[in-house]
Write a protein that holds these residues in place. Structure first.
Motif, PDB file in Angstrom:
ATOM      1  N   CYS A 253       9.230  16.410  14.057  1.00  0.00           N
ATOM      2  CA  CYS A 253       8.421  16.700  15.038  1.00  0.00           C
ATOM      3  C   CYS A 253       7.209  17.900  14.763  1.00  0.00           C
ATOM      4  O   CYS A 253       7.847  18.959  13.872  1.00  0.00           O
ATOM      5  N   ARG A 254       6.963  17.215  15.118  1.00  0.00           N
ATOM      6  CA  ARG A 254       5.244  18.806  15.507  1.00  0.00           C
ATOM      7  C   ARG A 254       4.880  20.082  16.022  1.00  0.00           C
ATOM      8  O   ARG A 254       4.463  20.846  15.870  1.00  0.00           O
ATOM      9  N   CYS A 255       5.743  19.777  16.956  1.00  0.00           N
ATOM     10  CA  CYS A 255       5.893  21.276  17.807  1.00  0.00           C
ATOM     11  C   CYS A 255       7.213  21.807  18.369  1.00  0.00           C
ATOM     12  O   CYS A 255       6.652  22.876  18.718  1.00  0.00           O
ATOM     13  N   THR A 256       8.061  21.063  18.532  1.00  0.00           N
ATOM     14  CA  THR A 256       9.666  21.299  19.549  1.00  0.00           C
ATOM     15  C   THR A 256      10.032  22.688  18.069  1.00  0.00           C
ATOM     16  O   THR A 256      10.996  23.701  18.216  1.00  0.00           O
TER      17      THR A 256
ATOM     18  N   SER B  36      12.556  19.115  23.049  1.00  0.00           N
ATOM     19  CA  SER B  36      11.985  17.987  23.502  1.00  0.00           C
ATOM     20  C   SER B  36      10.797  19.384  23.344  1.00  0.00           C
ATOM     21  O   SER B  36      11.131  19.177  24.988  1.00  0.00           O
ATOM     22  N   GLN B  37       9.665  19.066  23.329  1.00  0.00           N
ATOM     23  CA  GLN B  37       7.793  19.441  24.102  1.00  0.00           C
ATOM     24  C   GLN B  37       6.884  18.737  24.529  1.00  0.00           C
ATOM     25  O   GLN B  37       7.231  17.963  25.007  1.00  0.00           O
ATOM     26  N   CYS B  38       6.782  17.629  23.527  1.00  0.00           N
ATOM     27  CA  CYS B  38       5.453  16.851  24.165  1.00  0.00           C
ATOM     28  C   CYS B  38       6.553  15.828  23.861  1.00  0.00           C
ATOM     29  O   CYS B  38       5.829  15.261  24.666  1.00  0.00           O
ATOM     30  N   GLY B  39       7.300  15.468  23.296  1.00  0.00           N
ATOM     31  CA  GLY B  39       7.783  14.280  23.385  1.00  0.00           C
ATOM     32  C   GLY B  39       7.799  13.292  23.168  1.00  0.00           C
ATOM     33  O   GLY B  39       8.661  12.263  23.188  1.00  0.00           O
ATOM     34  N   PHE B  40       7.062  13.909  21.967  1.00  0.00           N
ATOM     35  CA  PHE B  40       6.224  12.145  21.303  1.00  0.00           C
ATOM     36  C   PHE B  40       7.249  11.688  20.297  1.00  0.00           C
ATOM     37  O   PHE B  40       7.391  10.144  19.785  1.00  0.00           O
ATOM     38  N   CYS B  41       8.161  12.670  18.868  1.00  0.00           N
ATOM     39  CA  CYS B  41       8.635  11.975  18.306  1.00  0.00           C
ATOM     40  C   CYS B  41      10.487  11.747  18.795  1.00  0.00           C
ATOM     41  O   CYS B  41      11.537  11.482  17.858  1.00  0.00           O
ATOM     42  N   THR B  42      10.175  12.333  20.200  1.00  0.00           N
ATOM     43  CA  THR B  42      11.556  12.485  21.131  1.00  0.00           C
ATOM     44  C   THR B  42      12.687  11.073  20.512  1.00  0.00           C
ATOM     45  O   THR B  42      13.394  11.214  20.021  1.00  0.00           O
TER      46      THR B  42
HETATM   47  S1  FES Z   1       8.275  17.631  20.324  1.00  0.00           S
HETATM   48 FE1  FES Z   1       6.460  17.420  19.955  1.00  0.00          FE
HETATM   49  S2  FES Z   1       5.879  16.529  18.080  1.00  0.00           S
HETATM   50 FE2  FES Z   1       8.453  16.339  18.640  1.00  0.00          FE
END
Ligand code: FES
Ligand SMILES: Cc1cc2nc3c(=O)[nH]c(=O)nc-3n(C[C@H](O)[C@H](O)[C@H](O)COP(=O)(O)OP(=O)(O)OC[C@H]3O[C@@H](n4cnc5c(N)ncnc54)[C@H](O)[C@@H]3O)c2cc1C
Ligand code: FES
Length: 487
Positions: free
Chosen positions: A148-151, A111-117
């Motif tokens: 997921c757009r970032c992890t 998880s990075q930004c956590g939005f999709c988590t």
């Molecule tokens: S952790 Fe950022 S969109 Fe998946």
């Protein structure tokens, strides 16, 4: 008998809903009424998985067991929760201890930004409730509807594969018997209703109650999984005055088999019949695995796919190629027609007012019959087809084609057979020469349109080439013609 509330378990608490607009989605209910904002809103159209929650319900076959499934809360109407348990991400952890599924995601840096988590966690939780040691393909199937757009997906997939097996000793397992007993009691209540903002929702429990509701004025709109219909509310901002939910109608949620056919209730979700169809028609099973995502297949139904009458619905061409029939019911009177005869023109069908699709009958294959299916879309998972080709071919012992049905989606205003191409093949053996002729004939069968998914030229070329691909596959079973490992 009617019960003028909706009652369900929100995590472990029984909640009663009344005076709430039934156009409300489960996501809106969670975020705007319960202020449970752990469940996220991304697309509000079933495409991203950020809103994934898990629903536990009494298992259809063994009522003394719970069946856990991931769903997209953004396209599920709140009334459909009656008699079920809604599990949200807030409730997974116990005191300060993360659930195994969450902890493994953390351990794998998933998880990075956590939005999709929260969405990934819930999809993985549902998977592990049924499968303690999922394989990589099973994990990919379960997570295919989560973006997921970032992890990056590697660590998320690894986490789901390595989640420890003791998911069975979580609080849901500890409360299993109490949950089962509560849901059993809720299911015994009479048909639930919900009224709010002068909009109505009713969930009949059997065909007689359904027929009664459909006879009332103003005419209600049927909803099964809602994976098509809810988009009119979340995307087109429409409101629906009266919804009749058919997911609780017992005669519509059955699957039965005779010696010669498989009878599927129109309101039975894909996930509950995919294995049976895969057994008889492997290509069909593989194709259904590519209808939407796991969340969509957990709620979407065959009746909804046909009832929506979209020219790009994936099941109608397959059913037409198989010579499947469907039973329609109006006011106690039933008629059975070929699926092929259901579609009249763009979004026009033979369905009469108050009539509904009761079941779909799919013939079982006999020797020398083959079904080949090809779904052409820009993405492998969770994408609508540009072209869907379904070829049913029966050959005699001399390899002469004695029965052929070539059906296409995405090539005309309705799913349709290619009669000119069929005429070329019928009575002949499949040869390079007959393939060339069938491809030419196909150009007289269809004048496809151009849209965002594909141009008319692309559609025609790919449809013609699929006839050739089918020929090659039937000639030589050992040549790999399909993508089997895509991640
Ligand atoms: S952790 Fe950022 S969109 Fe998946
Ligand atoms: C993200 C996403 C991806 C998707 N991907 C695909 C895909 O790959 N392929 C594909 O084919 N579809 C796809 N769909 C569309 C949809 O999921 C399917 O068409 C599904 O089968 C619809 O079933 P449902 O039960 O949800 O229908 P609902 O939304 O409940 O109903 C659809 C329509 O059918 C009518 N209806 C429902 N049941 C009956 C009945 N028994 N008798 C008469 N009318 C009825 C309803 O009134 C409504 O007009 C996708 C949808 C989403 C949101
Ligand atoms: S918010 Fe994207 S699937 Fe529901």
């Amino acid at each position: 008998m009617i019960n003028s509330t909706i009652r369900f378990l929100l995590n472990n608490q029984v909640v009663t809903l009344e005076n709430i607009d039934p156009n409300l989605t489960v996501l809106q209910y969670l975020r705007e009424i319960q202020f449970n904002t752990g469940t996220k809103e991304g697309c509000a159209s079933g495409d991203c998985g950020a809103c994934t929650v898990v629903v536990a319900e009494l298992d259809r076959e063994n009522n003394d067991q719970l069946y856990y499934k991931s769903i997209n809360s953004c396209i599920t109407f709140v009334g459909s929760l009656h008699g079920k348990q809604l599990i949200t991400v807030e409730n997974l952890k116990e005191k300060t201890k993360l659930h195994h599924v969450q902890q493994t995601l953390v351990d794998n840096h998933g998880s990075q930004c956590g939005f999709c988590t929260p969405g990934f966690v819930m999809s993985s939780f549902a998977l592990h409730k049924h499968n303690k040691t999922p394989t990589r393909p099973q994990v990919l199937e379960a997570l295919g509807g989560n973006l997921c757009r970032c992890t990056g997906y590697r660590s998320i997939i690894e986490a789901a594969i390595t989640t420890s097996v003791d998911v069975d000793d979580d609080s849901f397992s500890q409360h299993y018997q109490t949950t089962l007993a509560t849901l059993t009691e809720l299911q015994k209540l009479p048909a639930p209703t919900l009224t709010g903002n002068s909009h109505h929702f009713i969930a009949p429990k059997n065909i007689d109650e359904l027929v009664y509701e459909l006879a009332q004025e103003p005419k209600p709109i049927l909803v099964a999984g809602g994976t098509d219909l809810a988009l009119s509310v979340t995307q087109n901002l429409a409101t629906i005055d009266k919804l009749v939910y058919i997911g609780n109608v017992k005669e519509l949620t059955n699957i039965e088999q005779t010696d010669t056919e498989i009878v599927i209730g129109s309101a039975l979700p894909y996930s509950q019949f995919i294995d049976v169809l895969h057994h008889y028609y492997p290509d069909l099973g593989e194709m259904i695995e590519r209808i939407g995502s796991k969340q969509v297949r957990n709620t979407g139904t065959l009746g909804g796919n046909i009832g929506n009458a979209s020219p790009i619905g994936d099941m109608p061409p397959a059913l037409i190629a198989l010579g499947a029939t469907m039973t329609l019911h109006v006011n106690g009177v039933e008629r059975t027609i070929l699926v092929e005869d259901y579609f009249v023109d763009y979004k026009k069908t033979v369905l009469k007012p108050s009539e509904f699709i009761k079941s779909i009958q799919i013939p079982k294959p006999t020797a020398n019959q083959t079904l080949k299916l090809y779904k052409i879309s820009k993405r492998f998972d969770d994408d609508i087809s540009a072209v869907l080709a379904a070829f049913f071919i029966e050959q005699d012992s001399d390899k002469k084609i004695i029965n052929v049905r070539l059906a296409f989606g995405g090539m005309a205003a309705i799913p349709k057979r290619a009669s000119a191409a069929e005429a070329v093949l019928q009575g002949n053996t499949f040869t390079k020469e007959s393939v060339v002729k069938a491809k030419l004939a196909l150009a007289t069968d269809f004048q496809p349109m151009s849209d965002v998914r594909a141009s008319d030229k692309y559609r025609m070329t790919v449809a013609q080439n699929l006839i050739e691909k089918c020929y090659l596959e039937l000639q030589c079973h050992v040549i790999e013609t399909r993508v089997v490992n895509y991640a």
